[in-house]
Design an enzyme around this catalytic site. Structure first.
Site, PDB file in Angstrom:
ATOM      1  N   ASP A 150       0.815  -1.208   0.000  1.00 42.26           N
ATOM      2  CA  ASP A 150       0.000   0.000   0.000  1.00 42.26           C
ATOM      3  C   ASP A 150       0.856   1.268   0.000  1.00 42.26           C
ATOM      4  OD1 ASP A 150      -2.310   1.470   0.052  1.00 42.26           O
ATOM      5  OD2 ASP A 150      -2.664   1.229   2.207  1.00 42.26           O
ATOM      6  N   GLU A 263      -2.836  -0.220  -8.493  1.00 44.56           N
ATOM      7  CA  GLU A 263      -3.811   0.837  -8.247  1.00 44.56           C
ATOM      8  C   GLU A 263      -3.063   2.161  -8.198  1.00 44.56           C
ATOM      9  OE1 GLU A 263      -7.114   0.448  -5.409  1.00 44.56           O
ATOM     10  OE2 GLU A 263      -6.130   2.016  -4.235  1.00 44.56           O
TER      11      GLU A 263
END
Length: 480
Positions: A150, A263
């Site tokens: 992340d 992402e």
């Protein structure tokens, strides 16, 4: 199998594959569970028992061997399924996440931590994946699950996550987003646009102007780029797109033939992502061959840590509908991602209706807060100490977060009754204070928290399941 003493097995973990049976045992004893292997015990480390089985530790080595033996314990790509990420700052919450996920049809990402979180918790990317894997094995989860590296910001952030077998990479080019472009005068904006890294964008300003300065018809609206609109999009996000492309190329080099997903996240920036800007970002990522499966824009209103949505829900509904229409223009080839998504219960039905299930929910820290909720109920003296400690560290620890809790509006522990302690987890200010100080708390009280929670794991899993049942209910009802 595995009935004999002194082993106490975790029934959900018992797995027979090929000629070998595997199980976690002795999880009611202090410390970690142990791995019991009966059959082919080659390559595992541990103690060979008289009956030919092996009793080994929950080590990184044994985790790697077990992943090779049981392929469903390897993180996988999840594609365009409705999905949710579960951050676990303590490394013991995954069985609770499995309880909430099972039967929903929502594809889970059980390993999810950022570089920032790993730094504050003192964990490595490999430890995060291993903890999630052991938790999935503990709970008997055999369906695909992902691992999210992340908020990766630099090229140097990537290699440890690749080495640990992550399958989902969230690129955060926030440092390359120029929020000032929203209000720059024409000359300043022109100068910024001309200075963009056009070689990384594999285009010229002239080509880009020709590509975008026209109208684009979406299913429910038309988007038209004037030169000013385009220059604002370029000035604000051109550098971020270029950096994302650089990160993608590095990932492709390191991953080789192993599948992965990406992402792009621009949610932790200072200004809202306009619809034209979303269109520009998605179009450029596709042109550059960036294999993105989801995009996290900065929506209207405020998505703050650990609390509900702050803003006008009607305005948010219109905003998400607009972003979803852009997603549909690009053939529903990626998902909208809700970052800082935990506890935004009023937002989930809106997002699901707008996207038809093409949505990724990213939560972080809420499982840690449920741990503190349990501590507040079973060890009130420790929770009082932690609460006062967090109040002392809040102003420093909040610096890297978008939060608005006001310390002066909270009370020290000495002014709270025992009954009021768990209620702090339901209040806006205290909840944010407890949320963002997790690193400091774990540095000081981590061993105490682990000791108490490991002695009450079934209760902790129940707390997590109850909390995430509420998160996942809207996604379960409308899963694609």
């Amino acid at each position: 199998m595995f009935e004999q003493q002194p082993f106490t097995q975790v029934a959900e973990s018992v797995t027979r594959h090929g000629d070998t049976t595997y199980a976690l045992v002795n999880c009611d004893q202090p410390g970690d569970c142990q791995l019991l292997v009966r059959g082919v015990i080659d390559d595992f480390e541990g103690e060979a028992l008289a009956d030919g089985s092996l009793l080994g530790p929950r080590s990184a080595h044994n985790a790697a061997v077990l992943r090779q033996r049981l392929p469903w314990l390897q993180p996988a790509v999840l594609g365009l399924q409705t999905s949710a990420g579960f951050g676990d700052r303590l490394g013991i919450a995954t069985p609770g996440h499995v309880l909430a996920t099972r039967g929903t049809g929502v594809a889970p990402i059980y390993a999810q931590q950022s570089v920032r979180e790993n730094t504050r918790t003192g964990r490595t990317p490999q430890q995060v994946v291993d903890d999630a894997m052991w938790g999935a094995f503990h709970a008997g989860w055999k369906e695909p699950w992902g691992a999210d590296a992340d908020h990766l910001k630099t090229l140097e952030d990537i290699p440890p996550f690749v080495a640990a077998g992550y399958t989902f990479y969230t690129i955060d080019p926030g440092e390359y987003v120029d929020d000032a472009a929203d209000t720059d005068d024409a000359e300043t904006l022109r100068r910024k646009v001309e200075q963009l890294p056009w070689s990384d964008l594999q285009a010229t300003l002239e080509e880009t102007s020709e590509r975008y300065q026209r109208a684009f018809t979406l299913d429910d609206r038309t988007l038209t780029f004037t030169q000013e609109d385009l220059y604002k999009a370029l000035g604000k996000y051109g550098g971020a797109v270029a950096h994302t492309a650089r990160m993608a190329r590095r990932l492709q080099e390191l991953q080789g033939q192993r599948p992965f997903e990406m992402e792009m996240s621009v949610d932790e920036t200072g200004t809202t992502t306009a619809l034209l800007e979303h269109f520009y970002i998605a179009s450029e990522l596709k042109r550059l061959g960036v294999p993105f499966v989801s995009l996290a824009p900065r929506f209207v209103g405020r998505f703050e840590k650990g609390v509900g949505y702050i803003g006008d829900l009607d305005e948010l509904t219109q905003n998400i509908n607009g972003h979803a229409s852009i997603m549909r223009y690009f053939d529903n080839s990626y998902k909208l991602s809700l970052h800082t998504g935990s506890d935004k219960f009023e937002v989930y039905p809106i997002a699901m209706q707008a996207t038809g299930g093409l949505v990724h929910l990213k939560t972080a820290g809420t499982s840690y807060l449920e741990a503190l909720r349990l501590i507040a109920s079973i060890d009130r003296p420790l929770f009082r100490e932690i609460w006062d400690f967090t109040r002392e560290h809040y102003e420093n620890d909040r610096r890297t977060y978008h939060v608005s809790a006001i310390l002066s509006e909270t009370l020290p522990a000495e002014h709270l009754t025992d009954e009021q302690l768990p209620e702090l987890l339901n209040q806006f200010g205290p909840r944010q204070i407890l949320h963002v100080t997790f690193g400091s708390v774990l540095d000081t009280y981590g061993a105490d928290l682990q000791r108490i929670l490991r002695a009450h794991l079934p209760e902790y899993y129940t707390y997590i399941q109850r909390h995430f049942d509420k998160h996942l209910a809207p996604f379960k009802q409308q899963t694609r």
